[in-house]
Structure formats: C-alpha cells, structure tokens
Design a protein around this motif. Structure first.
Motif: not given
Length: 334
Positions: A79, A83, A86, A247-251, A254-255
């Motif tokens: 992930v 990201q 991204n 937002d991408m780093y938040e993913e 979460k992972s």
C-alpha cells in the motif's frame, strides 16, 4: 470601481508636459512585468513539481523497500509503495495544472497589451499634435510680437520727423508705418488663429487623456484582480496537493493499523516451520564398556555426562610378551 482616481490626479500645469501620462504608463508597464514574473514563477514551479514527481515515481518503482517482508506488513508496504506512486502522479499532474495557469496569465497579459496599444497610439498622436500646434502658436506669437515692435518703431520715427522739411522722407515714414500696421493686423490674425487652434487641440488632448486614464485605471483594476485571483488559485492548488497527498498517506496509516505483529510471526512459523521435536542429546559411549553406557529405560540421560575415567590397569605385568588382560578383554601386542 469609479475610474475617477487616475483622471483626477495625473495632470500638469505645463501644457507640453506628459509627466502624468508617463507615470501611469510606467506603472502599467511595471504591472505587466509583475505578471510576467509570476508567469515565469509558475513555469519554474511546474518544472520542479514535474521533476520531483518523476524522481519519486522512479524511487517507488525501481527502489526495493522491504521486498522480502511477509503477510500484513508486506501488505502495508505494498500500500505504501502504491500510494507513493500515486503521490508522484499527483505532482506530475500538478505540474501540468501550473503550466495551464501560466498560459492563462500569459494570455491575459497579451490581451491587456493589445488593449493598451490602441489607447497609447491615440495618446501619442494627441501629444504629437499638441506639441506641433504649440510650436506653430509660439512661432506665430514671435512674429506678431516682432511686427508690433516694428510698428512702434515706425510710429516713433514718424513723430521724430514731424518737424522735418523733407516731405518725401516723411512720406516714406508714413508708408512704412502703414505697412507695419497692416503687418501687425495680419500677424495678429494668424497668431489668434493658432491660439484658437491650439485651444481646440488642447481640449481634444484633454478629452483623450481623460479617456485614457479611465481605460488604464480599469485595466489596472482588472490586472490586480486577475493577479490576486491567480495567486489565490495557486496556493489553493498547493494546499489541495497537500490534502491529496495526506489522504493517500492515510491509506498507508490504515494499512499499518491492520498490520499485526502476532499474525506476521504466526504466518512465518506456519509457512516456514521445520518441526516441533528438537534433536536428542548426543550420549557418551565408552569404547571399552558400551553396555555401561546404555541408559535405563524410561529415563533419558541427563545433560551432564561423566568424564572418561582412568584406563584400567592390566593384571599381567607389562613386560609379558604374549598378551595382557583388561576386564576379560585380551590386548595382543604386535
């Protein structure tokens, strides 16, 4: 926006002066230069964002980062790499957006330049006409003043010759006086005509100056508004880039929250385990008494093994040439 500030504050008492107009033009040129500088700034920022995005993309795709990791931490790393990829793409996209904003600024700047050019041509012509007519008027005034002085001298000459006995000389003076009077009248008419023409030219120039001030003030109003909005949009784009990246780093976060240390260790054990029985101890075996080394059944030998004892003493004398006995074993000496 009233448009009354420029036309009320950029005059000069000297009819030939262009100081007020020049001050406005200089200010507009500075404004246009400022827009060009911001345009170049956007282009340079776009190059930086593009280079950063491409470098980040190469880092994400080509540089190993925990590639041998397993299970949930491996999933989190996948992930993470995705990201970062991204985010890199977002920076490249931001570079394209900034170039588009720079193009808009360039178009606006060129549009104002063309609009100004029409007014500047009109004003240049008005200034030229005003200067030309002023020169004609001053030349006519100079001639008029000279003719007046010539007439005054002719009158004085007539008065001085009033008692002269030479009628012919007096007649010449009267003719000269009459001629000078006619010259004064003619020069006066020409001078007056040029004064009237100059006044008409002055009024036309003044009218054009007012129009130019209104146009230029409207342009400056529009330029500042456009520049301010462009800068506002720019910082919003940078803020949005930060929000998008977060937002991408938040993913990734979460992972990582889903990453279980216990599960990863259990996964490794289940996938790579080699057995649950450890190796048995290596027991001591006495070369001479193997039967004594057999451990009793049901009891594993302890970890502390006895040291090897002293060798048995032969019962026979050592000088016996035939053989010796050790615990019923015969040792044949060769």
């Amino acid at each position: 926006m009233t448009g009354a500030l420029f036309k009320a504050n950029f005059w000069n008492s000297d009819i030939l002066s262009t100081a007020g107009y020049d001050s406005i033009i200089q200010h507009l040129n500075n404004g246009r230069k400022n827009c060009k500088e911001f345009e170049d700034f956007l282009k340079e920022r776009a190059s930086i964002e593009e280079k950063y995005g491409k470098d980040l993309l190469n880092l994400s795709r080509k540089k190993p980062c925990g590639q041998l990791e397993i299970n949930t931490l491996k999933q989190a790393l996948d992930v993470f790499k995705k990201q970062v990829d991204n985010v890199a793409q977002c920076h490249i996209q931001l570079a394209q957006t900034l170039r588009e904003e720079a193009r808009k600024m360039e178009e606006f700047r060129e549009k104002q330049k063309l609009q100004r050019k029409k007014t500047e041509l009109i004003m240049d012509a008005a200034h030229k006409q005003r200067s030309l007519q002023f020169k004609k008027t001053m030349d006519a005034k100079k001639i008029y003043v000279q003719k007046c002085r010539d007439k005054d001298e002719a009158e004085q000459a007539v008065h001085r010759s009033a008692n002269a006995v030479n009628p012919k000389q007096q007649e010449k003076l009267f003719v000269k006086l009459a001629t000078s009077k006619t010259a004064v009248e003619d020069s006066d008419k020409v001078y007056m005509m040029h004064v009237n023409t100059l006044d008409k030219v002055r009024e036309d120039w003044q009218s054009e100056h007012i129009k130019a001030c209104e146009i230029f003030e409207a342009q400056e109003w529009e330029r500042i508004k456009f520049f301010r909005n462009a800068l506002w949009v720019h910082v919003n784009q940078l803020s949005q880039q930060c929000v998008t990246s977060d937002d991408m780093y938040e993913e990734v976060r979460k992972s990582l929250e889903a990453c279980s240390i216990e599960k990863d260790i259990e996964y490794f054990v289940n996938q790579q385990k080699t057995g649950q029985t450890p190796p048995a101890p290596i027991v001591y075996e006495n070369f001479y008494s193997p039967q004594k080394n057999t451990a009793p059944q049901g009891k594993a030998p302890g970890p502390n093994l006895p040291r090897r004892g002293p060798l048995p003493v032969p019962k026979s004398l050592p000088d016996n040439p035939d053989y010796s006995l050790v615990d019923n074993y015969s040792l044949i000496y060769q």
